[in-house]
Design an enzyme around this catalytic site. Structure first.
Site, PDB file in Angstrom:
ATOM      1  N   ASP A  17       0.828  -1.196   0.000  1.00  0.00           N
ATOM      2  CA  ASP A  17       0.000   0.000   0.000  1.00  0.00           C
ATOM      3  C   ASP A  17       0.873   1.261   0.000  1.00  0.00           C
ATOM      4  O   ASP A  17       1.896   1.323   0.689  1.00  0.00           O
ATOM      5  CB  ASP A  17      -0.889  -0.016   1.256  1.00  0.00           C
ATOM      6  CG  ASP A  17      -1.911   1.088   1.287  1.00  0.00           C
ATOM      7  OD1 ASP A  17      -2.764   1.122   0.383  1.00  0.00           O
ATOM      8  OD2 ASP A  17      -1.862   1.917   2.221  1.00  0.00           O
ATOM      9  N   GLU A  66       1.511  -0.470  -4.975  1.00  0.00           N
ATOM     10  CA  GLU A  66       0.539   0.572  -5.284  1.00  0.00           C
ATOM     11  C   GLU A  66       1.311   1.884  -5.342  1.00  0.00           C
ATOM     12  O   GLU A  66       1.536   2.536  -4.326  1.00  0.00           O
ATOM     13  CB  GLU A  66      -0.559   0.664  -4.214  1.00  0.00           C
ATOM     14  CG  GLU A  66      -1.603   1.713  -4.558  1.00  0.00           C
ATOM     15  CD  GLU A  66      -2.313   2.305  -3.341  1.00  0.00           C
ATOM     16  OE1 GLU A  66      -3.438   2.796  -3.517  1.00  0.00           O
ATOM     17  OE2 GLU A  66      -1.745   2.298  -2.240  1.00  0.00           O
TER      18      GLU A  66
END
Length: 538
Positions: A203, A265
């Site tokens: 993330d 990401e």
């Protein structure tokens, strides 16, 4: 690199645990619910599932505010439930990828609680970004950085210092200049690798390291980070130091058997900067958000595909392709607007609605185009049944922190996170045994239920199953593209398959050859209608 590495052409299915399947009837999806639905993924034909966060968390940001990186939130189950899920997936030849959230912790994490108790100047506060404020009495934030979720990126604590949070107040950013932080996450990697996971989705992979001194930056937050004022990289994103972190993590993954992988990401542009994340000694994949955000025109789609492939070629990496996830409006709704229309802030009551029929037609065409591209493809739960955004979700039930931090100006991401429908004619469409659902589902989602589409010719679920089967049969994930010119067309050959998507307003003739699959009905004369993709044996 060997083409035997599973992740190079994999189709990976994102499971958002709270909205996939609820086994215990509390209205929140859980690990046992996921295990009970794994055969759906087998039928679909995917290679792996990626689990969004299931760790202990106060759930201020749907689990992306992690309080303990080495356990399971009781709302989702136990570590034993996780082990059972991994074992059941392996029995079905499915690999398991888990989410890792390294940019920030929850404010409930023991480290942050220690930092609050220890006070200014303490070693505990060094794990985060605590600073004195500006102004006469330090009453102003240390700089003007803004949160991605809206409002200032700083919150003041009772002793007068401020801490940095690029997202919600409940998500303090870690200080990745500190060796202790790096050591902790290497231990976290090993904890889950030892439990059999096949990889990690990282993330905010572009956000860990901040420019030294946290210098001023007054430009607005943008979805994809690229050089801004005076050609500077924003000081909170895409700093060169992040690559040292991923080189170290790669060594950890490479010490395990079984082609363990990382996908980042990283909302980064241009493609050459994104390619830095997938150099041979760093990550294996990075999400291709430029492709996700490309407008629905032949020119924009071709440019996005060509620049993506060209960007990773110098580093020998593969492209990833994705159309929907838990952070964006579902593509079955997003594509129901004119090309270039922004749905970045979400859709709610009172907003212009998408054209549902047009959106689904384009979504099916876009999915077939995506699945024909070389590299790895990601699917988001529910898209395989054509699920649209919940565009009439009542504002009073919204839970996305964006909604609150923007003072109810930005709807946020709840509309794409509504629990998915499995069975028609039952409460909660089979998501929960007693009809509970943490976000309300629309009353007309019977038509999207997986059981209603299973085995039905022409259904979206049947289209996905067949497209994934043909992708594997013809080796499209490991192929190369040869382009053909054509007005309002994306037209190329990948190995033995010709792929044509019609972005124009009138049907176009297909080339000679066996039609393997079409995203919609052909015209009466056999030509390809607008907003439709065909695969033809070349």
């Amino acid at each position: 690199m060997s083409q035997l590495e599973w992740w190079r052409d994999a189709v990976i299915y994102q499971v958002y645990p709270r909205s996939f399947a609820d086994a215990d009837g509390n209205g929140l999806g859980d690990l046992r619910g996921i295990t009970s639905r794994l055969d759906h993924l087998v039928e679909l034909g995917v290679d792996a599932l990626w689990l969004s966060p299931f760790y202990p968390s106060p759930q201020h940001d749907a689990g992306y505010d992690v309080a303990d990186y080495r356990d399971v939130d009781p709302r989702f189950g136990t570590l034993a439930d996780f082990d059972d899920l991994v074992a059941a997936a392996k029995d079905r030849d499915l690999r398991v990828v888990v989410d890792l959230v390294p940019n920030h912790t929850s404010w409930d994490h023991e480290w942050f609680q220690e930092a609050l108790a220890a006070g200014p100047g303490s070693a505990a506060r060094e794990r985060y970004h605590f600073r004195k404020g500006l102004g006469v009495d330090g009453e102003l934030p240390p700089n003007s950085w803004q949160s991605v979720f809206g409002g200032p990126a700083w919150t003041r604590v009772p002793d007068g210092e401020w801490y940095l949070h690029l997202f919600d107040t409940s998500q303090p950013d870690l200080n990745w200049d500190l060796p202790e932080v790096r050591k902790m996450f290497e231990d976290v990697l090993r904890f889950w690798l030892d439990r059999g996971v096949d990889g990690f989705r990282v993330d905010v992979a572009h956000g860990l390291v901040k420019e030294s001194g946290l210098p001023e930056w007054t430009e607005a937050q943008v979805p994809i980070t690229s050089p801004g004022a005076e050609h500077r990289i924003p000081p909170m994103w895409d700093q060169d130091g992040v690559h040292d972190v991923y080189r170290q993590w790669r060594q950890v993954l490479d010490s395990y058997d079984g082609d363990r992988m990382m996908v980042g990401e990283a909302w980064v542009a241009p493609a050459e900067r994104l390619a830095r994340y997938v150099r041979p000694d760093e990550m294996h994949q990075a999400f291709n958000f430029n492709y996700l955000m490309a407008p629905w025109t032949a020119q924009d789609q071709r440019i996005a595909i060509e620049t993506s492939l060209a960007g990773v070629e110098p580093v020998g990496a593969i492209c990833t392709w994705v159309l929907s996830n838990h952070d964006v409006v579902r593509h079955a709704s997003r594509l129901g607007f004119p090309p270039g229309y922004s749905t970045q802030g979400g859709i709610g009551i009172g907003d212009p609605p998408p054209d549902e029929a047009l959106g689904l037609r384009r979504a099916r065409a876009a999915t077939m185009l995506m699945l024909s591209l070389p590299g790895s493809a990601y699917l988001y739960q529910g898209e395989e049944v054509g699920l649209p955004e919940h565009t009439t979700l009542p504002d009073e039930v919204r839970q996305d922190p964006t909604w609150f931090r923007s003072k109810h100006e930005v709807r946020g991401r709840d509309g794409c996170r509504v629990p998915i429908p499995w069975e028609p004619g039952v409460a909660a469409y089979g998501f929960s045994p007693n009809g509970q659902s943490w976000l309300p589902q629309p009353g007309d989602w019977d038509r999207f239920a997986a059981d209603r589409q299973r085995g039905v010719p022409g259904s979206t679920l049947t289209l996905y199953i067949e497209a994934i089967r043909l992708r594997r049969k013809h080796g499209l994930g490991g192929g190369t593209l040869t382009w053909f010119d054509g007005d309002d067309l994306v037209d190329f050959r990948n190995g033995g398959v010709r792929v044509i998507t019609n972005f124009g307003a009138v049907p176009v003739p297909l080339p000679p050859g066996e039609v393997l699959l079409v995203s919609g009905d052909l015209a009466a004369d056999g030509s390809l209608p607008p907003d439709t993709t065909a695969w033809v044996r070349a």
